[in-house]
Write a protein that holds these residues in place. Structure first.
Motif, short mmCIF file in Angstrom:
data_model
loop_
_atom_site.label_atom_id
_atom_site.label_comp_id
_atom_site.label_asym_id
_atom_site.label_seq_id
_atom_site.Cartn_x
_atom_site.Cartn_y
_atom_site.Cartn_z
N LEU A 53 30.55 17.92 -6.62
CA LEU A 53 30.41 16.55 -6.45
C LEU A 53 29.36 16.03 -5.18
O LEU A 53 28.81 15.05 -5.31
N LEU A 54 29.77 16.70 -4.29
CA LEU A 54 28.87 16.29 -2.97
C LEU A 54 27.43 17.00 -3.27
O LEU A 54 26.50 16.05 -2.84
N ASP A 55 27.23 17.98 -3.82
CA ASP A 55 25.76 18.42 -4.03
C ASP A 55 25.01 17.75 -5.01
O ASP A 55 24.19 17.44 -4.77
N LYS A 103 36.26 21.11 5.43
CA LYS A 103 34.68 21.16 6.25
C LYS A 103 33.57 20.66 5.38
O LYS A 103 32.69 19.82 6.11
N ALA A 104 33.65 20.77 4.07
CA ALA A 104 32.75 20.21 3.63
C ALA A 104 32.23 18.63 3.63
O ALA A 104 31.41 17.87 3.76
N LEU A 105 33.56 17.98 3.68
CA LEU A 105 33.83 16.42 3.50
C LEU A 105 33.21 16.09 5.10
O LEU A 105 32.52 14.91 4.99
N ALA A 106 33.88 16.67 5.91
CA ALA A 106 33.45 16.38 7.21
C ALA A 106 31.98 16.56 7.46
O ALA A 106 31.25 15.60 8.11
N VAL A 160 40.25 15.10 -8.49
CA VAL A 160 38.90 15.54 -8.86
C VAL A 160 38.86 17.17 -8.87
O VAL A 160 37.88 17.64 -9.19
N GLY A 161 40.03 17.63 -8.38
CA GLY A 161 40.17 19.12 -8.44
C GLY A 161 40.15 19.76 -6.94
O GLY A 161 40.96 19.27 -6.11
N GLY A 162 39.55 20.91 -6.73
CA GLY A 162 39.60 21.68 -5.57
C GLY A 162 38.29 21.72 -4.65
O GLY A 162 37.58 20.90 -5.02
N ALA A 163 38.46 22.66 -3.88
CA ALA A 163 37.16 22.79 -3.05
C ALA A 163 35.90 22.97 -3.68
O ALA A 163 34.77 22.36 -3.45
#
Length: 144
Positions: free
Chosen positions: A122-124, A67-70, A113-116
């Motif tokens: 990384l996104l933030d 969901k975060a990637l999308a 890179v890990g999990g959720a």
């Protein structure tokens, strides 16, 4: 004589692995090929896609990562292997291969890179977009 674990040096990271000389020759092929197909499938996806999420049904964390990637407009390949009630032995092969004990397992440009939570960080920070460079979907992240 005490047990001595083999240490796999990956830069500065060391994790204990049983050395091959402490595994009987009669079972080495069994160990080497144990659920190798799932590892090969994940490796193939990693080579073909900039971002790969490996998860399982009923686990909310792979869903959070996707969901975060999308939401960030980042394309990814999702591989799902069973649920809490099935396919756990196959998933264990992935855990042993990566050294990462939980799902999801998120790979960016071939790097675990890990999990959720790690993906969200990384996104933030903008680091995920930087890691993707021109091959990522950075256009979707720019304000209109």
């Amino acid at each position: 004589m005490g047990a001595r674990a083999f240490r796999c040096n990956v830069r500065d990271m060391q994790r204990p692995l049983l050395p091959e000389d402490r595994i009987d020759a009669a079972i080495r092929d069994v160990i080497a090929s144990n659920h190798r197909d799932i590892i090969d499938e994940v490796e193939g996806a990693i080579k073909a896609n900039d971002v790969v999420v490996v998860g399982m049904r009923q686990n909310p964390h792979p869903r959070r990562a996707r969901k975060a990637l999308a939401a960030a407009g980042i394309e990814f390949k999702y591989l799902e292997y069973g649920s809490y009630f099935s396919t756990w032995r196959r998933r264990t092969a992935l855990k042993i291969w990566t050294g990462w004990a939980t799902f999801p397992m998120v790979f960016v440009k071939g790097v675990l890179v890990g999990g959720a939570d790690d993906v969200q960080k990384l996104l933030d920070s903008g680091e995920l977009v930087r890691r993707l460079g021109k091959s990522g979907n950075a256009e979707a992240l720019r304000p209109a």
